[in-house]
Design an enzyme around this catalytic site. Structure first.
Site, short mmCIF file in Angstrom:
data_model
loop_
_atom_site.label_atom_id
_atom_site.label_comp_id
_atom_site.label_asym_id
_atom_site.label_seq_id
_atom_site.Cartn_x
_atom_site.Cartn_y
_atom_site.Cartn_z
N ASP A 66 0.85 -1.18 0.00
CA ASP A 66 0.00 0.00 0.00
C ASP A 66 0.89 1.23 0.00
O ASP A 66 2.04 1.20 0.48
CB ASP A 66 -0.92 0.02 1.23
CG ASP A 66 -1.91 1.16 1.17
OD1 ASP A 66 -2.63 1.28 0.16
OD2 ASP A 66 -1.98 1.96 2.13
N GLU A 74 0.77 5.74 0.47
CA GLU A 74 0.06 6.99 0.73
C GLU A 74 0.74 8.07 -0.12
O GLU A 74 1.94 8.00 -0.40
CB GLU A 74 0.10 7.37 2.21
CG GLU A 74 -0.54 6.33 3.14
CD GLU A 74 -2.00 6.08 2.89
OE1 GLU A 74 -2.66 6.96 2.27
OE2 GLU A 74 -2.49 5.02 3.28
N GLU A 98 -6.86 17.61 1.74
CA GLU A 98 -7.77 16.46 1.71
C GLU A 98 -7.01 15.16 1.96
O GLU A 98 -7.52 14.25 2.61
CB GLU A 98 -8.49 16.39 0.37
CG GLU A 98 -9.46 17.53 0.11
CD GLU A 98 -8.78 18.76 -0.47
OE1 GLU A 98 -7.52 18.78 -0.52
OE2 GLU A 98 -9.50 19.69 -0.87
N HIS A 133 -5.73 6.25 7.51
CA HIS A 133 -5.03 5.37 6.58
C HIS A 133 -3.53 5.42 6.90
O HIS A 133 -2.98 6.46 7.24
CB HIS A 133 -5.26 5.82 5.14
CG HIS A 133 -6.64 5.56 4.64
ND1 HIS A 133 -6.91 5.18 3.35
CD2 HIS A 133 -7.84 5.63 5.26
CE1 HIS A 133 -8.21 5.01 3.20
NE2 HIS A 133 -8.80 5.30 4.36
N ASP A 184 -2.33 -0.63 6.73
CA ASP A 184 -3.29 -1.08 5.73
C ASP A 184 -2.81 -2.34 5.02
O ASP A 184 -3.62 -3.21 4.65
CB ASP A 184 -3.56 0.03 4.72
CG ASP A 184 -4.45 1.13 5.29
OD1 ASP A 184 -4.81 1.03 6.47
OD2 ASP A 184 -4.77 2.08 4.55
#
Length: 236
Positions: A9, A11, A54, A155, A160
């Site tokens: 994963d 980010e 965001e 997250h 994750d």
């Protein structure tokens, strides 16, 4: 041959790498023959650009936190060698692979595309095939497969990946965890390996035997099945 999978994963600073967004965290969990090995990969990366508000709301990683973190070119070779030859297991793989390929391309050092060195399994596509018409984000899958994600308030790439590894193993029918303290009662004991053994001093089982009338009814039924021939269910 050992089957090596990397549950991965990332980010990022924002959604679209074509708009200049960069990877800021990579988290990987290694599975070999469906077993967690502990040989994980985790790094934060200075993207050399601002993170969208965001995105910060989603993962909680701030610009200040990343100021002293390595740049992508400083971790690229190690990361590539870590994933090389593995099957990547990713939820919504197009997003992560798109960002990874963009980062490798920005280095302008002849790095390959991810698909040239790895195969990719998209667990989002797998979940949609298994559960059409239902929510199939990671939180929904955790609820569906009874996987604890209580620590996932934000997250995070490594967390994750760890959760996705449990989800993937559950979706594909594998045992995920053995909690030796669960499901104990007075009539059983829990052994290593998850085997439950009955207590030696338990009450004896009651054996109910067929009556003469039930035996006779059974023989009549076998006569109907055999119709004068040999019946496979009747002892010689």
């Amino acid at each position: 041959m050992a089957h090596r999978q990397i549950v991965l994963d990332t980010e990022t600073t924002g959604i679209d790498p074509k708009q200049g967004h960069r990877i800021i965290e990579i988290g990987c969990v290694e599975l070999v023959n469906r077993r967690l090995t502990g040989n994980n990969f985790h790094v934060y990366i200075n993207p050399q650009r601002e993170i969208e508000e965001e995105a910060i709301d989603v993962h909680g990683i701030t610009n200040e936190f990343l100021r002293d973190k390595p740049l992508y070119h400083q971790i690229a070779h190690e990361f590539l060698e870590y994933i090389r030859g593995a099957e990547l297991v990713i939820h919504n793989a197009a997003f992560d692979i798109g960002h990874m390929d963009n980062e490798f391309a920005l280095l302008n050092q002849g790095f390959p595309n991810t698909a040239d060195v790895c195969t990719v399994l998209d667990t989002l596509k797998m979940a949609r095939d298994l559960h059409p018409g239902q929510k199939n984000n990671l939180d929904a899958l955790c609820r569906r497969y009874d996987i604890d994600n209580s620590k996932r308030t934000l997250h995070g790439a490594l967390l994750d990946s760890e959760i996705l590894a449990d989800v993937y193993l559950s979706m594909t029918g594998g045992q995920v965890k053995l909690n030796l303290n669960q499901n104990k009662d007075e009539g059983s004991t829990q052994q290593a390996g998850g085997i439950r053994r009955l207590s030696a001093d338990r009450a004896p089982l009651v054996v109910l035997r067929a009556t003469e009338q039930e035996h006779a009814a059974h023989e009549e039924r076998l006569d109907l099945v055999a119709k004068g021939g040999q019946c496979l269910w009747r002892a010689e």
